[in-house]
Design an enzyme around this catalytic site. Sequence first.
Site, PDB file in Angstrom:
ATOM      1  N   HIS A 144       0.831  -1.197   0.000  1.00  0.00           N
ATOM      2  CA  HIS A 144       0.000   0.000   0.000  1.00  0.00           C
ATOM      3  C   HIS A 144       0.863   1.243   0.000  1.00  0.00           C
ATOM      4  O   HIS A 144       0.437   2.313   0.428  1.00  0.00           O
ATOM      5  CB  HIS A 144      -0.970  -0.011   1.185  1.00  0.00           C
TER       6      HIS A 144
HETATM    7  S1  FES Z   1       1.985  -0.565   3.117  1.00  0.00           S
HETATM    8 FE1  FES Z   1       0.402  -1.907   3.644  1.00  0.00          FE
HETATM    9  S2  FES Z   1       1.512  -3.659   4.226  1.00  0.00           S
HETATM   10 FE2  FES Z   1       3.082  -2.264   3.783  1.00  0.00          FE
END
Ligand code: FES
Lengths: 205, 429
Positions: free
Chosen positions: A170
Amino acid sequence: MTDVNSNPETGGEEPSRRDFLYIASVGAVGVGGALTLWPFIDQMNPAADTLALSTTEVNLSALEEGAEITVMFRERPHFVRRRTAQEISEAAEVEVSRLPDQLARNANLEDSAPATDANRSTLSAGVDEGVEVDEALRSAMLVTSANCTHLGCVPTEGAGDYDAWFCPCHGSHYDTAGRIRRGPAPENLPIPPMTFISATTLRLG
Amino acid sequence: MSGPSTYEPKTGVERWLDQRLPIVRLGWDSFVDFPTPRNLNYWYTFGGILTVCLMIQIVTGIVLAMHYVPHIDYAFASVERIDRDVNFGWLLRNIHANGASMFFLAVYLHMLRGLYYGSYKAPRELLWILGVVIYLLMMAAAFLGYVLPWGQMSYWGAMVITNLFGALPLIGTPITEWLWGGFSVGNATLNRFFSLHYLIPFLIAGIVGLHVWALHVPGNNNPTGLSIKTKADTLPFHPYYTVKDGFAIIVFMIIFAFFVFYWPDALGHADNYIEANALVTPAHIVPEWYLLPFYAILRAVPDKLGGVILMFGAIGVLFILPWLDTSKVRSMRYRPLGRWFFVFFVIACLGLGWCGAELPDNKVPVLGAIGLNFLWLGRILTLYYFAYFLVILPLLGFIEKPTQRPASIEESVLGKGKSDASASAAPAE
Ligand code: FES
Ligand code: HEM
């Protein structure tokens, strides 16, 4: 339902002996039920043998400057990186007050320790009695959990805004001290308990 | 169930049984002589289809469990063995894996049907809530099942979802370690996931029983949303709806078979054919298609805990829906505004699914020209999703003027004036 209060003895005003017995038995069943439930819940917690598997030794002598290995410790991957002088100075120059997470997240230090570079490197590690460890090696070594503090993915090495770790899941960017700088991850990568047991061997746990 | 029973045991054996365990009577009153609105369309066949889906999952699952090994060192290999060596293992696994997708396809259509015709409104609130419980359990079963083959998506899906609970303040870490049975997703996790994956479908079967019971008290809703007023509004369930449901089940099975035999991996993810590896995260983790909208809602919020709350809230809001919709009219057929908001709601759900499948920073085709990426599209659609339930439906009941409704179900099918036609003379449609 019978109204247990309305017996001729009490005239429905005073609680009777029967009330007491009802309340006591319901209470006993409730407490007993809760106690019985506990083993069924607690069995899901880590078992004794899982808890026992808890140290890992890492040999640092083979690691050159800028090299990184990933080791398993308590079922989790951990980054073990020997940082270059540039990486160390980049991390050391940042003011702690500018970091999203200002705590060191280091099991070797107090919970309130600030996220300075020294508090993140193995300068914070214990050293066994009689062992001499090169100061430069201690400040160059960084050992952190390899699971992103957002939802646990393993970040990619040498990527992202800080050329350090970037989590593709993410989009979390970590710096060369494993501190979160941008993205949804809330905390710095945690540092496990560690001790130098020889000049080049670090024990995790 | 509604009204006196019409079952008459004919033989001595049936009478003997009926006096001791009136199970044949229950079946007769529920599925043979049950009075059913005469205007049910094909959207009403998904209940029967879902029952068949559940049975298929249970039967194929039980036989897969005879060959599957719930251990991190053997799970992946045992699933490969099912595909390659076990007699007809490829078929059973393809049915089970695609069956999950078919199950969700059917449940989504079934739920949208309920939303459109107002089937969640009084007196069917509990029926709807039991349905939402079934849906939650289905999601749990599918998530746990997807972990079992122990591929990369299995492992990292399990990692991401269990870590969601880590967002809870204070109890986060104890809860995740309790779920894992260790310090990370590992063997203890896989083993218990298998146990729970085996259990949940039977819980679902139990709740389906309550769901049908709660259905048979008020009876079916129908496309007009009108309540049954006279016997002329109804038809006996058998043969009218047994045949209609049967036909729909066959059509559904043809689509199902197409996937099983010709396109078995279309709905899955190629990375799940790589064995789980705790050291390498796939570049792009996505859940199965049926969970994508929730994944998009999770990512819509920059805050970890906020994302988790919103994601669970998206399902939670369905539980209180019966009390959010203030309209006096059940069916969207007679709600000129509500109908359009509903259409946009369906589009929003599909759009959220699309956002969940894409990387958040990617630009949306066409709209990317004005700088819209999937993160922001997801945010806009998430806003609409919640607004539909929390703002639009509550207010619309006061604002909207419903259109003219027919006087009865019978009139809606046969037209005015013909309403003396006898029930048996009219076909089901
Ligand atoms: S940014 Fe969501 S798991 Fe690493
Ligand atoms: C609600 C019903 C069910 C749903 C939605 C469901 C869903 C799933 C899913 C999505 C998978 C992963 C498939 C794959 O990618 O290979 C799976 C695997 C599996 N399921 Fe189920 N399942 C259900 C019922 C059952 C039942 C009742 C059993 C056993 C009693 C069972 C046993 C298994 C086994 C052994 C596997 C691993 C083998 C495989 O991956 O094919 N399932 N399930």
